[in-house]
Design a protein around this motif. Structure first.
Motif, short mmCIF file in Angstrom:
data_model
loop_
_atom_site.label_atom_id
_atom_site.label_comp_id
_atom_site.label_asym_id
_atom_site.label_seq_id
_atom_site.Cartn_x
_atom_site.Cartn_y
_atom_site.Cartn_z
N ALA A 152 -13.46 -1.01 -3.61
CA ALA A 152 -14.23 -1.40 -2.43
C ALA A 152 -13.62 -2.63 -1.75
CB ALA A 152 -15.68 -1.67 -2.82
N LEU A 153 -13.28 -3.65 -2.55
CA LEU A 153 -12.68 -4.86 -1.97
C LEU A 153 -11.30 -4.57 -1.39
CD1 LEU A 153 -13.73 -7.58 -4.57
CD2 LEU A 153 -14.65 -7.21 -2.27
N SER A 154 -10.54 -3.68 -2.03
CA SER A 154 -9.23 -3.30 -1.52
C SER A 154 -9.37 -2.61 -0.16
CB SER A 154 -8.52 -2.38 -2.52
OG SER A 154 -7.28 -1.98 -2.01
N ALA A 155 -10.31 -1.68 -0.06
CA ALA A 155 -10.54 -1.00 1.22
C ALA A 155 -10.93 -2.00 2.29
CB ALA A 155 -11.61 0.08 1.05
N PHE A 156 -11.80 -2.95 1.95
CA PHE A 156 -12.21 -3.98 2.90
C PHE A 156 -11.00 -4.80 3.35
CE2 PHE A 156 -13.76 -8.36 3.65
CZ PHE A 156 -14.52 -8.11 4.79
N ALA A 157 -10.14 -5.16 2.42
CA ALA A 157 -8.95 -5.96 2.77
C ALA A 157 -8.03 -5.18 3.70
CB ALA A 157 -8.20 -6.36 1.50
N PHE A 158 -7.82 -3.90 3.42
CA PHE A 158 -6.94 -3.09 4.27
C PHE A 158 -7.53 -2.89 5.67
CE2 PHE A 158 -5.07 -1.28 0.19
CZ PHE A 158 -3.91 -2.04 0.30
N VAL A 159 -8.83 -2.63 5.76
CA VAL A 159 -9.48 -2.47 7.06
C VAL A 159 -9.40 -3.77 7.85
CG1 VAL A 159 -11.71 -2.11 8.20
CG2 VAL A 159 -10.98 -0.57 6.38
N ALA A 160 -9.65 -4.88 7.18
CA ALA A 160 -9.58 -6.18 7.85
C ALA A 160 -8.15 -6.49 8.30
CB ALA A 160 -10.08 -7.28 6.92
N ALA A 161 -7.17 -6.17 7.49
CA ALA A 161 -5.77 -6.41 7.86
C ALA A 161 -5.39 -5.55 9.07
CB ALA A 161 -4.85 -6.11 6.68
N ARG A 162 -5.82 -4.30 9.06
CA ARG A 162 -5.51 -3.41 10.20
C ARG A 162 -6.19 -3.93 11.47
NH1 ARG A 162 -5.08 0.58 13.34
NH2 ARG A 162 -5.56 2.72 13.37
N THR A 163 -7.44 -4.34 11.37
CA THR A 163 -8.16 -4.86 12.53
C THR A 163 -7.50 -6.14 13.04
OG1 THR A 163 -10.19 -3.93 11.63
CG2 THR A 163 -10.42 -5.58 13.34
N ALA A 164 -7.10 -7.02 12.14
CA ALA A 164 -6.43 -8.26 12.54
C ALA A 164 -5.08 -7.97 13.16
CB ALA A 164 -6.28 -9.18 11.33
N TYR A 165 -4.37 -6.98 12.62
CA TYR A 165 -3.06 -6.62 13.18
C TYR A 165 -3.22 -6.05 14.59
CZ TYR A 165 1.37 -4.29 13.96
OH TYR A 165 2.54 -3.88 14.50
N ILE A 166 -4.22 -5.20 14.78
CA ILE A 166 -4.46 -4.63 16.12
C ILE A 166 -4.80 -5.74 17.09
CG2 ILE A 166 -6.08 -3.20 17.43
CD1 ILE A 166 -6.14 -1.32 14.98
N ARG A 167 -5.64 -6.69 16.68
CA ARG A 167 -5.99 -7.82 17.54
C ARG A 167 -4.75 -8.62 17.90
NH1 ARG A 167 -5.44 -12.64 15.96
NH2 ARG A 167 -5.90 -12.16 13.82
N THR A 168 -3.91 -8.90 16.91
CA THR A 168 -2.70 -9.69 17.14
C THR A 168 -1.73 -8.93 18.05
OG1 THR A 168 -2.95 -10.65 14.95
CG2 THR A 168 -0.84 -10.94 16.01
N SER A 169 -1.58 -7.63 17.85
CA SER A 169 -0.69 -6.82 18.68
C SER A 169 -1.20 -6.77 20.11
CB SER A 169 -0.58 -5.40 18.14
OG SER A 169 0.00 -5.43 16.86
N ALA A 170 -2.52 -6.62 20.27
CA ALA A 170 -3.10 -6.55 21.62
C ALA A 170 -2.94 -7.89 22.34
CB ALA A 170 -4.57 -6.16 21.54
N SER A 171 -3.09 -9.00 21.63
CA SER A 171 -2.97 -10.31 22.27
C SER A 171 -1.51 -10.55 22.68
CB SER A 171 -3.48 -11.42 21.37
OG SER A 171 -2.66 -11.55 20.23
N ARG A 172 -0.54 -10.01 21.93
CA ARG A 172 0.86 -10.17 22.32
C ARG A 172 1.19 -9.28 23.52
NH1 ARG A 172 3.43 -8.45 17.44
NH2 ARG A 172 1.77 -9.13 16.09
N THR A 173 0.58 -8.12 23.58
CA THR A 173 0.88 -7.19 24.66
C THR A 173 0.32 -7.66 25.99
OG1 THR A 173 0.79 -5.40 23.05
CG2 THR A 173 0.67 -4.77 25.36
N PHE A 174 -0.91 -8.18 25.98
CA PHE A 174 -1.58 -8.53 27.22
C PHE A 174 -1.54 -10.00 27.53
CE2 PHE A 174 -3.73 -4.63 25.69
CZ PHE A 174 -3.32 -3.79 26.72
N ALA A 175 -0.93 -10.79 26.73
CA ALA A 175 -0.91 -12.24 26.97
C ALA A 175 0.22 -12.64 27.89
CB ALA A 175 -0.77 -13.00 25.67
#
Length: 175
Positions: A152-175
């Motif tokens: 459960a904690l592993s799944a949470f970590a992977f989902v959070a990492a993916r969400t953070a990566y998408i946020r970081t990628s989106a901020s680089r694309t549109f910034a």
């Protein structure tokens, strides 16, 4: 309206993972030192990933200015917890006698030839056997619960990492 829990910020999720890991370790230590359940070698190995996740969480909080570090450490936390789930699943198999444990889990494969070898073997023998269930609730041992918690904690970590990566990628694309 602002999110109550920003999962896209690695600081929050790394902190939560560190707190959850500390809670699991505290429970293990409570069982050991307060209730008197002595851990076997596999029990001790299952604690290592939680310590790593706590360290990753602390590093993420201390070095939050390093972009991408928190995302990478969330992935590392997920991998560590996945490894912990694997160790725990192996331990469940040993408890259920599906396969043999490691040489550190019980008797060695060779009989001692001298009295000194016997003495050394007895002194080096683990206090608790890996193939005996010391405690269970609803038919699930501590190792079994560790599998579930780690996954459960592993799944949470992977989902959070993916969400953070998408946020970081989106901020680089549109910034």
């Amino acid at each position: 309206m602002m999110n109550r829990f920003p999962i896209d910020d690695p600081r929050y999720t790394a902190g939560l993972l560190a707190i959850a890991s500390a809670g699991v370790l505290a429970a293990a230590l409570f069982f050991q030192f307060v209730l008197g359940y002595q851990p076997c070698v596999l029990c001790l190995w299952q604690r290592v990933p939680y310590g790593a996740v706590m360290a990753f969480g602390i590093v993420t909080l201390l070095f939050r200015q390093w972009r991408g570090l928190g995302d990478a450490l969330l992935v590392a936390s997920g991998l560590a917890l996945l490894a912990g789930a694997g160790i725990a699943a192996y331990h469940v198999g040993v408890e259920q006698h599906w396969w043999a444990g490691t040489s550190a889990c019980g008797a060695s494969g060779r009989a001692p030839q001298t009295l000194e070898e016997l003495r050394a073997q007895v002194l080096a023998a683990p206090v608790t056997r890996c193939d005996e269930v010391a405690w269970s609730l609803f038919g699930i041992s501590m190792a079994g619960y560790n599998v579930l918690i780690s996954l459960a904690l592993s799944a949470f970590a992977f989902v959070a990492a993916r969400t953070a990566y998408i946020r970081t990628s989106a901020s680089r694309t549109f910034a």
